[in-house]
Design a protein around this motif. Structure first.
Motif, PDB file in Angstrom:
ATOM      1  N   ILE A   8     -17.106 -30.897   4.394  1.00 28.59           N
ATOM      2  CA  ILE A   8     -17.360 -31.120   2.646  1.00 28.59           C
ATOM      3  C   ILE A   8     -17.781 -29.930   2.129  1.00 28.59           C
ATOM      4  O   ILE A   8     -17.251 -29.678   0.916  1.00 28.59           O
ATOM      5  CB  ILE A   8     -18.765 -31.855   2.810  1.00 28.59           C
ATOM      6  N   GLU A   9     -18.341 -28.995   2.570  1.00 30.88           N
ATOM      7  CA  GLU A   9     -18.897 -27.579   2.044  1.00 30.88           C
ATOM      8  C   GLU A   9     -17.362 -27.033   1.737  1.00 30.88           C
ATOM      9  O   GLU A   9     -17.241 -26.124   0.910  1.00 30.88           O
ATOM     10  CB  GLU A   9     -19.757 -26.708   3.003  1.00 30.88           C
ATOM     11  N   ILE A  10     -16.432 -26.689   2.820  1.00 30.59           N
ATOM     12  CA  ILE A  10     -15.202 -26.054   2.790  1.00 30.59           C
ATOM     13  C   ILE A  10     -14.401 -26.878   1.453  1.00 30.59           C
ATOM     14  O   ILE A  10     -13.864 -26.113   0.766  1.00 30.59           O
ATOM     15  CB  ILE A  10     -14.457 -26.178   4.006  1.00 30.59           C
ATOM     16  N   GLY A  11     -14.408 -27.965   1.530  1.00 28.23           N
ATOM     17  CA  GLY A  11     -13.625 -28.663   0.510  1.00 28.23           C
ATOM     18  C   GLY A  11     -14.187 -28.525  -1.021  1.00 28.23           C
ATOM     19  O   GLY A  11     -13.562 -28.094  -1.925  1.00 28.23           O
ATOM     20  N   VAL A  12     -15.495 -28.426  -1.217  1.00 29.58           N
ATOM     21  CA  VAL A  12     -16.059 -28.000  -2.374  1.00 29.58           C
ATOM     22  C   VAL A  12     -15.779 -26.545  -2.879  1.00 29.58           C
ATOM     23  O   VAL A  12     -15.291 -26.374  -3.895  1.00 29.58           O
ATOM     24  CB  VAL A  12     -17.718 -28.357  -2.288  1.00 29.58           C
ATOM     25  N   THR A  13     -16.017 -25.700  -1.801  1.00 30.90           N
ATOM     26  CA  THR A  13     -15.603 -24.433  -2.107  1.00 30.90           C
ATOM     27  C   THR A  13     -14.234 -24.230  -2.266  1.00 30.90           C
ATOM     28  O   THR A  13     -13.743 -23.259  -3.502  1.00 30.90           O
ATOM     29  CB  THR A  13     -15.990 -23.441  -0.694  1.00 30.90           C
ATOM     30  N   ILE A  14     -13.326 -24.800  -1.815  1.00 33.03           N
ATOM     31  CA  ILE A  14     -11.807 -24.783  -2.172  1.00 33.03           C
ATOM     32  C   ILE A  14     -11.592 -25.419  -3.487  1.00 33.03           C
ATOM     33  O   ILE A  14     -10.855 -24.690  -4.356  1.00 33.03           O
ATOM     34  CB  ILE A  14     -10.835 -25.568  -1.190  1.00 33.03           C
ATOM     35  N   GLY A  15     -12.305 -26.445  -3.897  1.00 30.15           N
ATOM     36  CA  GLY A  15     -12.214 -27.066  -5.251  1.00 30.15           C
ATOM     37  C   GLY A  15     -12.690 -26.140  -6.187  1.00 30.15           C
ATOM     38  O   GLY A  15     -12.053 -26.154  -7.271  1.00 30.15           O
ATOM     39  N   ILE A  16     -13.738 -25.441  -6.130  1.00 29.41           N
ATOM     40  CA  ILE A  16     -14.453 -24.530  -7.121  1.00 29.41           C
ATOM     41  C   ILE A  16     -13.249 -23.407  -7.275  1.00 29.41           C
ATOM     42  O   ILE A  16     -13.078 -22.955  -8.547  1.00 29.41           O
ATOM     43  CB  ILE A  16     -15.488 -23.945  -6.714  1.00 29.41           C
ATOM     44  N   TRP A  17     -12.795 -22.920  -6.154  1.00 28.27           N
ATOM     45  CA  TRP A  17     -11.710 -21.800  -6.393  1.00 28.27           C
ATOM     46  C   TRP A  17     -10.549 -22.393  -7.108  1.00 28.27           C
ATOM     47  O   TRP A  17      -9.852 -21.389  -8.044  1.00 28.27           O
ATOM     48  CB  TRP A  17     -11.494 -21.198  -5.098  1.00 28.27           C
ATOM     49  N   ALA A  18      -9.975 -23.451  -6.849  1.00 31.24           N
ATOM     50  CA  ALA A  18      -8.870 -24.031  -7.411  1.00 31.24           C
ATOM     51  C   ALA A  18      -9.220 -24.146  -8.759  1.00 31.24           C
ATOM     52  O   ALA A  18      -8.293 -23.968  -9.924  1.00 31.24           O
ATOM     53  CB  ALA A  18      -8.587 -25.226  -6.760  1.00 31.24           C
ATOM     54  N   LEU A  19     -10.283 -24.697  -9.274  1.00 26.21           N
ATOM     55  CA  LEU A  19     -10.783 -25.013 -10.803  1.00 26.21           C
ATOM     56  C   LEU A  19     -10.681 -23.382 -11.551  1.00 26.21           C
ATOM     57  O   LEU A  19     -10.235 -23.279 -12.487  1.00 26.21           O
ATOM     58  CB  LEU A  19     -11.830 -25.547 -10.773  1.00 26.21           C
ATOM     59  N   GLY A  20     -11.014 -22.662 -10.776  1.00 22.63           N
ATOM     60  CA  GLY A  20     -11.388 -21.084 -11.431  1.00 22.63           C
ATOM     61  C   GLY A  20      -9.836 -20.673 -11.668  1.00 22.63           C
ATOM     62  O   GLY A  20      -9.629 -20.109 -12.473  1.00 22.63           O
ATOM     63  N   ALA A  21      -9.055 -20.730 -10.415  1.00 18.88           N
ATOM     64  CA  ALA A  21      -7.835 -20.379 -10.835  1.00 18.88           C
ATOM     65  C   ALA A  21      -7.172 -21.123 -11.708  1.00 18.88           C
ATOM     66  O   ALA A  21      -6.259 -20.510 -12.577  1.00 18.88           O
ATOM     67  CB  ALA A  21      -7.047 -20.412  -9.385  1.00 18.88           C
ATOM     68  N   PHE A  22      -7.248 -22.277 -12.072  1.00 12.42           N
ATOM     69  CA  PHE A  22      -6.703 -23.178 -13.107  1.00 12.42           C
ATOM     70  C   PHE A  22      -6.786 -22.649 -14.326  1.00 12.42           C
ATOM     71  O   PHE A  22      -6.233 -22.390 -15.265  1.00 12.42           O
ATOM     72  CB  PHE A  22      -7.018 -24.482 -12.905  1.00 12.42           C
ATOM     73  N   VAL A  23      -8.439 -22.327 -14.674  1.00 11.37           N
ATOM     74  CA  VAL A  23      -8.946 -22.081 -15.815  1.00 11.37           C
ATOM     75  C   VAL A  23      -8.220 -20.750 -16.065  1.00 11.37           C
ATOM     76  O   VAL A  23      -7.852 -20.225 -17.395  1.00 11.37           O
ATOM     77  CB  VAL A  23     -10.329 -22.060 -15.882  1.00 11.37           C
TER      78      VAL A  23
END
Length: 59
Positions: A8-23
């Motif tokens: 779950i922690e890895i998934g949240v981290t990947i999601g945050i990085w993905a959102l940052g890359a998108f923005v």
């Protein structure tokens, strides 16, 4: 024993990085378009609408 992050922690981290890359991608594409002159703010219509006289309504 060393700490290992849960899935779950890895998934949240990947999601945050993905959102940052998108923005970043959206902002970079906008900035590059502005710098190359491909994207411009068209203010003529906006200011023409703002400065237009109001229609008089008769009751």
């Amino acid at each position: 024993m060393e700490y290992l992050p849960t899935s779950i922690e890895i998934g949240v981290t990947i999601g945050i990085w993905a959102l940052g890359a998108f923005v970043f991608t959206i902002l970079a594409k906008t900035a590059i378009g502005i710098e190359l002159g491909e994207l411009r703010y068209k203010n003529k219509k906006f200011f023409r609408f703002i400065n237009a006289p109001l229609e008089k309504t008769h009751y």
